[in-house]
Design a protein around this motif. Structure first.
Motif, PDB file in Angstrom:
ATOM      1  N   GLY A  71       0.807  -1.215   0.000  1.00 24.94           N
ATOM      2  CA  GLY A  71       0.000   0.000   0.000  1.00 24.94           C
ATOM      3  C   GLY A  71       0.838   1.261   0.000  1.00 24.94           C
ATOM      4  O   GLY A  71       0.543   2.219  -0.726  1.00 24.94           O
ATOM      5  N   VAL A  72       1.894   1.276   0.802  1.00 26.38           N
ATOM      6  CA  VAL A  72       2.790   2.444   0.848  1.00 26.38           C
ATOM      7  C   VAL A  72       3.475   2.628  -0.496  1.00 26.38           C
ATOM      8  O   VAL A  72       3.559   3.747  -1.015  1.00 26.38           O
ATOM      9  CB  VAL A  72       3.821   2.287   1.993  1.00 26.38           C
ATOM     10  CG1 VAL A  72       4.954   3.286   1.864  1.00 26.38           C
ATOM     11  CG2 VAL A  72       3.140   2.445   3.337  1.00 26.38           C
ATOM     12  N   ALA A  73       3.965   1.546  -1.083  1.00 26.13           N
ATOM     13  CA  ALA A  73       4.640   1.639  -2.387  1.00 26.13           C
ATOM     14  C   ALA A  73       3.674   2.101  -3.473  1.00 26.13           C
ATOM     15  O   ALA A  73       4.022   2.942  -4.313  1.00 26.13           O
ATOM     16  CB  ALA A  73       5.257   0.292  -2.754  1.00 26.13           C
ATOM     17  N   ALA A  74       2.445   1.580  -3.470  1.00 26.80           N
ATOM     18  CA  ALA A  74       1.460   1.975  -4.480  1.00 26.80           C
ATOM     19  C   ALA A  74       1.065   3.438  -4.323  1.00 26.80           C
ATOM     20  O   ALA A  74       0.965   4.175  -5.312  1.00 26.80           O
ATOM     21  CB  ALA A  74       0.232   1.083  -4.374  1.00 26.80           C
ATOM     22  N   LEU A  75       0.852   3.859  -3.094  1.00 25.89           N
ATOM     23  CA  LEU A  75       0.485   5.252  -2.854  1.00 25.89           C
ATOM     24  C   LEU A  75       1.622   6.198  -3.214  1.00 25.89           C
ATOM     25  O   LEU A  75       1.391   7.284  -3.757  1.00 25.89           O
ATOM     26  CB  LEU A  75       0.068   5.439  -1.394  1.00 25.89           C
ATOM     27  CG  LEU A  75      -0.627   6.729  -1.040  1.00 25.89           C
ATOM     28  CD1 LEU A  75      -1.899   6.886  -1.850  1.00 25.89           C
ATOM     29  CD2 LEU A  75      -0.951   6.757   0.438  1.00 25.89           C
ATOM     30  N   ASP A  76       2.851   5.773  -2.974  1.00 23.54           N
ATOM     31  CA  ASP A  76       4.008   6.583  -3.346  1.00 23.54           C
ATOM     32  C   ASP A  76       4.083   6.721  -4.871  1.00 23.54           C
ATOM     33  O   ASP A  76       4.370   7.796  -5.384  1.00 23.54           O
ATOM     34  CB  ASP A  76       5.291   5.955  -2.800  1.00 23.54           C
ATOM     35  CG  ASP A  76       6.508   6.801  -3.079  1.00 23.54           C
ATOM     36  OD1 ASP A  76       6.438   8.029  -2.867  1.00 23.54           O
ATOM     37  OD2 ASP A  76       7.534   6.240  -3.516  1.00 23.54           O
ATOM     38  N   ARG A  77       3.799   5.640  -5.584  1.00 20.93           N
ATOM     39  CA  ARG A  77       3.797   5.689  -7.049  1.00 20.93           C
ATOM     40  C   ARG A  77       2.751   6.678  -7.571  1.00 20.93           C
ATOM     41  O   ARG A  77       2.993   7.418  -8.498  1.00 20.93           O
ATOM     42  CB  ARG A  77       3.510   4.316  -7.637  1.00 20.93           C
ATOM     43  CG  ARG A  77       4.632   3.367  -7.523  1.00 20.93           C
ATOM     44  CD  ARG A  77       5.406   3.420  -8.805  1.00 20.93           C
ATOM     45  NE  ARG A  77       6.365   2.334  -8.788  1.00 20.93           N
ATOM     46  CZ  ARG A  77       7.526   2.424  -9.343  1.00 20.93           C
ATOM     47  NH1 ARG A  77       7.871   3.522  -9.969  1.00 20.93           N
ATOM     48  NH2 ARG A  77       8.354   1.428  -9.291  1.00 20.93           N
ATOM     49  N   VAL A  78       1.565   6.642  -6.963  1.00 21.59           N
ATOM     50  CA  VAL A  78       0.484   7.539  -7.377  1.00 21.59           C
ATOM     51  C   VAL A  78       0.885   8.994  -7.126  1.00 21.59           C
ATOM     52  O   VAL A  78       0.656   9.861  -7.960  1.00 21.59           O
ATOM     53  CB  VAL A  78      -0.822   7.196  -6.645  1.00 21.59           C
ATOM     54  CG1 VAL A  78      -1.880   8.260  -6.859  1.00 21.59           C
ATOM     55  CG2 VAL A  78      -1.344   5.839  -7.103  1.00 21.59           C
ATOM     56  N   LYS A  79       1.504   9.251  -5.970  1.00 20.68           N
ATOM     57  CA  LYS A  79       1.919  10.612  -5.635  1.00 20.68           C
ATOM     58  C   LYS A  79       3.002  11.103  -6.600  1.00 20.68           C
ATOM     59  O   LYS A  79       3.003  12.266  -6.985  1.00 20.68           O
ATOM     60  CB  LYS A  79       2.445  10.676  -4.201  1.00 20.68           C
ATOM     61  CG  LYS A  79       1.398  10.483  -3.163  1.00 20.68           C
ATOM     62  CD  LYS A  79       0.894  11.811  -2.753  1.00 20.68           C
ATOM     63  CE  LYS A  79      -0.027  11.628  -1.559  1.00 20.68           C
ATOM     64  NZ  LYS A  79      -0.630  12.840  -1.159  1.00 20.68           N
ATOM     65  N   VAL A  80       3.934  10.233  -6.989  1.00 18.99           N
ATOM     66  CA  VAL A  80       5.021  10.629  -7.893  1.00 18.99           C
ATOM     67  C   VAL A  80       4.459  10.943  -9.278  1.00 18.99           C
ATOM     68  O   VAL A  80       4.887  11.899  -9.925  1.00 18.99           O
ATOM     69  CB  VAL A  80       6.091   9.510  -7.964  1.00 18.99           C
ATOM     70  CG1 VAL A  80       7.074   9.754  -9.091  1.00 18.99           C
ATOM     71  CG2 VAL A  80       6.827   9.418  -6.644  1.00 18.99           C
ATOM     72  N   ARG A  81       3.500  10.153  -9.755  1.00 15.49           N
ATOM     73  CA  ARG A  81       2.940  10.379 -11.088  1.00 15.49           C
ATOM     74  C   ARG A  81       2.183  11.695 -11.179  1.00 15.49           C
ATOM     75  O   ARG A  81       2.109  12.301 -12.218  1.00 15.49           O
ATOM     76  CB  ARG A  81       2.005   9.234 -11.466  1.00 15.49           C
ATOM     77  CG  ARG A  81       2.757   7.998 -11.835  1.00 15.49           C
ATOM     78  CD  ARG A  81       1.820   6.953 -12.363  1.00 15.49           C
ATOM     79  NE  ARG A  81       2.575   5.744 -12.611  1.00 15.49           N
ATOM     80  CZ  ARG A  81       2.031   4.634 -13.021  1.00 15.49           C
ATOM     81  NH1 ARG A  81       0.738   4.572 -13.219  1.00 15.49           N
ATOM     82  NH2 ARG A  81       2.783   3.575 -13.234  1.00 15.49           N
ATOM     83  N   ARG A  82       1.561  12.117 -10.083  1.00 19.45           N
ATOM     84  CA  ARG A  82       0.799  13.365 -10.090  1.00 19.45           C
ATOM     85  C   ARG A  82       1.688  14.588 -10.194  1.00 19.45           C
ATOM     86  O   ARG A  82       1.260  15.636 -10.603  1.00 19.45           O
ATOM     87  CB  ARG A  82      -0.069  13.460  -8.834  1.00 19.45           C
ATOM     88  CG  ARG A  82      -1.246  12.540  -8.891  1.00 19.45           C
ATOM     89  CD  ARG A  82      -2.162  12.798  -7.753  1.00 19.45           C
ATOM     90  NE  ARG A  82      -3.302  11.904  -7.811  1.00 19.45           N
ATOM     91  CZ  ARG A  82      -4.236  11.848  -6.904  1.00 19.45           C
ATOM     92  NH1 ARG A  82      -4.169  12.649  -5.859  1.00 19.45           N
ATOM     93  NH2 ARG A  82      -5.227  11.025  -7.017  1.00 19.45           N
ATOM     94  N   ARG A  83       2.929  14.468  -9.790  1.00 15.95           N
ATOM     95  CA  ARG A  83       3.832  15.624  -9.806  1.00 15.95           C
ATOM     96  C   ARG A  83       4.441  15.779 -11.119  1.00 15.95           C
ATOM     97  O   ARG A  83       4.659  15.791 -12.056  1.00 15.95           O
ATOM     98  CB  ARG A  83       4.932  15.465  -8.761  1.00 15.95           C
ATOM     99  CG  ARG A  83       4.376  15.557  -7.382  1.00 15.95           C
ATOM    100  CD  ARG A  83       5.462  15.424  -6.377  1.00 15.95           C
ATOM    101  NE  ARG A  83       4.845  15.468  -5.056  1.00 15.95           N
ATOM    102  CZ  ARG A  83       5.494  15.369  -3.955  1.00 15.95           C
ATOM    103  NH1 ARG A  83       6.786  15.212  -3.954  1.00 15.95           N
ATOM    104  NH2 ARG A  83       4.888  15.419  -2.810  1.00 15.95           N
TER     105      ARG A  83
END
Length: 88
Positions: free
Chosen positions: A76-88
């Motif tokens: 979950g942490v890795a997936a959420l981090d991926r989502v946050k990186v893509r938004r930037r």
């Protein structure tokens, strides 16, 4: 589930979230609040999976249940981090 069970699940979820974040290598760009939320969700889902495999209520420490929970929190942490990186 009684209120004491919910409170203990939240506390365990916080611990699971922090451990899950420590398992993921590198720097995560998510906040503490998201880590706690991921940990709580991982604790509930991991308990359900452990119950489905009938390894949730054993004598002593439920190591398999903890492994399910920590693994889900790390995912979950890795997936959420991926989502946050893509938004930037």
């Amino acid at each position: 589930m009684e209120i004491s069970g919910v409170i203990s699940a939240i506390v365990i979820g916080i611990v699971i979230g922090v451990i899950g974040r420590l398992v993921v290598p590198g720097r995560q760009r998510i906040g503490v609040l998201w880590t706690i939320v991921v940990g709580i969700v991982a604790a509930f889902v991991g308990s359900a999976i452990a119950s489905a495999f009938d390894v949730a209520d054993t004598e002593g420490v439920d190591w398999v249940e903890w492994l399910f929970q920590i693994g889900l929190a790390a995912l979950g942490v890795a997936a959420l981090d991926r989502v946050k990186v893509r938004r930037r």
